[in-house]
Design an enzyme around this catalytic site. Structure first.
Site, PDB file in Angstrom:
ATOM      1  CE  LYS A  23      -2.234  -0.953   3.838  1.00  0.00           C
ATOM      2  NZ  LYS A  23      -1.571  -2.213   4.187  1.00  0.00           N
ATOM      3  NE  ARG A  98      -3.932  -0.858   9.906  1.00  0.00           N
ATOM      4  CZ  ARG A  98      -2.858  -0.283   9.371  1.00  0.00           C
ATOM      5  NH1 ARG A  98      -2.919   0.981   8.998  1.00  0.00           N
ATOM      6  NH2 ARG A  98      -1.751  -0.944   9.181  1.00  0.00           N
ATOM      7  NE  ARG A 137       7.182  -3.081   5.656  1.00  0.00           N
ATOM      8  CZ  ARG A 137       5.873  -2.905   5.643  1.00  0.00           C
ATOM      9  NH1 ARG A 137       5.207  -2.952   4.511  1.00  0.00           N
ATOM     10  NH2 ARG A 137       5.219  -2.675   6.756  1.00  0.00           N
ATOM     11  NE  ARG A 171       6.491   0.139   9.929  1.00  0.00           N
ATOM     12  CZ  ARG A 171       5.287   0.057   9.379  1.00  0.00           C
ATOM     13  NH1 ARG A 171       5.073   0.582   8.184  1.00  0.00           N
ATOM     14  NH2 ARG A 171       4.302  -0.544  10.009  1.00  0.00           N
ATOM     15  NE  ARG A 182       2.310  -4.132  11.055  1.00  0.00           N
ATOM     16  CZ  ARG A 182       3.434  -3.982  10.328  1.00  0.00           C
ATOM     17  NH1 ARG A 182       4.580  -4.471  10.773  1.00  0.00           N
ATOM     18  NH2 ARG A 182       3.394  -3.348   9.196  1.00  0.00           N
TER      19      ARG A 182
HETATM   20  P1  AMP Z   1       1.206   1.020   8.806  1.00  0.00           P
HETATM   21  O1  AMP Z   1       2.352   1.948   8.588  1.00  0.00           O
HETATM   22  O2  AMP Z   1      -0.017   1.366   8.002  1.00  0.00           O
HETATM   23  O3  AMP Z   1       1.612  -0.433   8.656  1.00  0.00           O
HETATM   24  O4  AMP Z   1       0.762   1.204  10.340  1.00  0.00           O
HETATM   25  C1  AMP Z   1       1.658   0.938  11.391  1.00  0.00           C
HETATM   26  C2  AMP Z   1       0.907   0.816  12.689  1.00  0.00           C
HETATM   27  O5  AMP Z   1       0.240   2.051  12.986  1.00  0.00           O
HETATM   28  C3  AMP Z   1      -0.195  -0.225  12.692  1.00  0.00           C
HETATM   29  O6  AMP Z   1       0.288  -1.535  12.954  1.00  0.00           O
HETATM   30  C4  AMP Z   1      -1.087   0.306  13.811  1.00  0.00           C
HETATM   31  O7  AMP Z   1      -0.510   0.042  15.087  1.00  0.00           O
HETATM   32  C5  AMP Z   1      -1.023   1.806  13.573  1.00  0.00           C
HETATM   33  N1  AMP Z   1      -2.068   2.259  12.640  1.00  0.00           N
HETATM   34  C6  AMP Z   1      -1.880   2.804  11.403  1.00  0.00           C
HETATM   35  N2  AMP Z   1      -3.038   3.116  10.840  1.00  0.00           N
HETATM   36  C7  AMP Z   1      -4.004   2.759  11.726  1.00  0.00           C
HETATM   37  C8  AMP Z   1      -5.416   2.812  11.709  1.00  0.00           C
HETATM   38  N3  AMP Z   1      -6.085   3.287  10.651  1.00  0.00           N
HETATM   39  N4  AMP Z   1      -6.074   2.354  12.813  1.00  0.00           N
HETATM   40  C9  AMP Z   1      -5.422   1.878  13.884  1.00  0.00           C
HETATM   41  N5  AMP Z   1      -4.077   1.789  13.958  1.00  0.00           N
HETATM   42  C10 AMP Z   1      -3.369   2.225  12.890  1.00  0.00           C
END
Ligand code: AMP
Length: 228
Positions: A23, A98, A137, A171, A182
């Protein structure tokens, strides 16, 4: 913000898919190709953690464990970002919504300003491949360009192709245990949104297991059709 001052004037595109589906990479490419603004709630939350804001302090431990940050925090962060002027170019939501509550909050927010979702595009991937995809990554700390040990290495090891920085970041939540959590959260909370957007006629599905450039080309076609 009361909805009348939101700067969102569409198009509004959503990228759906489990962690590791691509994404972020694809949203970034769409931003460059179409001029839309990539809105990653993960990036916004990581910035809040780095800045030490109240929201960041509340989110940090949940993020490190691979859980979902509370809807209230995420919706507030997204709402503030959507109100910034650059979002008038159109937005690509990467990692939001989400949960069902987030999807409903987004609908309300857009309705207040007469906007709608052009397309919710699901990047379809094989779950078993996601853990290794995520584990490889890394990101340039200078410009944010994303790379992968196998699928998208830098031309010169350790040097960003885009900005020349040698500061590469991995990360903390890309380790095996948080990744498993996740993926579980994705299936429990986010996958049901496919039906939500399917019922509204805006869901588009795209096979995202192939080569990054080919996926980007197919995605661009979907986006053009959805925003024409
Ligand atoms: P991402 O970079 O999209 O993989 O997000 C990293 C982390 O941020 C996720 O594993 C969640 O802990 C938090 N996070 C990001 N977007 C959301 C969301 N829309 N709702 C809840 N937690 C989020």
């Amino acid at each position: 913000m009361d909805g009348t001052d939101t700067a969102v004037t569409c198009p509004v595109l959503i990228l759906l898919g489990p962690p590791g589906a691509g994404k972020g990479t694809q949203a970034r490419m769409l931003q460059e190709a179409h001029g839309f603004v990539q809105l990653s709630t993960g990036d916004l939350l990581r910035a809040a953690v780095a800045a030490g804001t109240e929201a960041g302090k509340a989110a940090q431990a949940v993020m490190e464990a691979g859980g979902l940050v509370s809807d209230d925090i995420v919706i507030a962060i997204l709402k503030d970002r959507l109100a910034e002027a650059d979002c008038a170019r159109g937005v690509i939501l990467d990692g939001f919504p989400r949960t069902a509550a987030q999807a409903e909050a987004l609908d309300d927010l857009l309705a207040q300003s007469g906007q709608h979702i052009n397309a919710a595009i699901s990047l379809e991937v094989d779950d078993t491949a996601m853990v290794s995809r995520i584990a490889g990554r890394f990101t340039c700390g200078g410009c944010g360009e994303g790379y992968h040990d196998l699928h998208k290495p830098t031309a010169v090891i350790g040097i960003c192709d885009t900005c020349g920085s040698s500061h590469m970041k991995r990360r903390a939540d890309d380790n095996t245990a948080p990744v498993g959590h996740r993926l579980t959260e994705y299936h429990a909370q986010t996958a049901p949104l496919l039906a939500y957007y399917g019922n509204r006629g805006v869901l588009r599905k795209l096979d995202a297991m192939g080569e990054i450039g080919a996926i980007a080309a197919a995605l661009s076609g979907l986006v053009r059709a959805a925003t024409a």
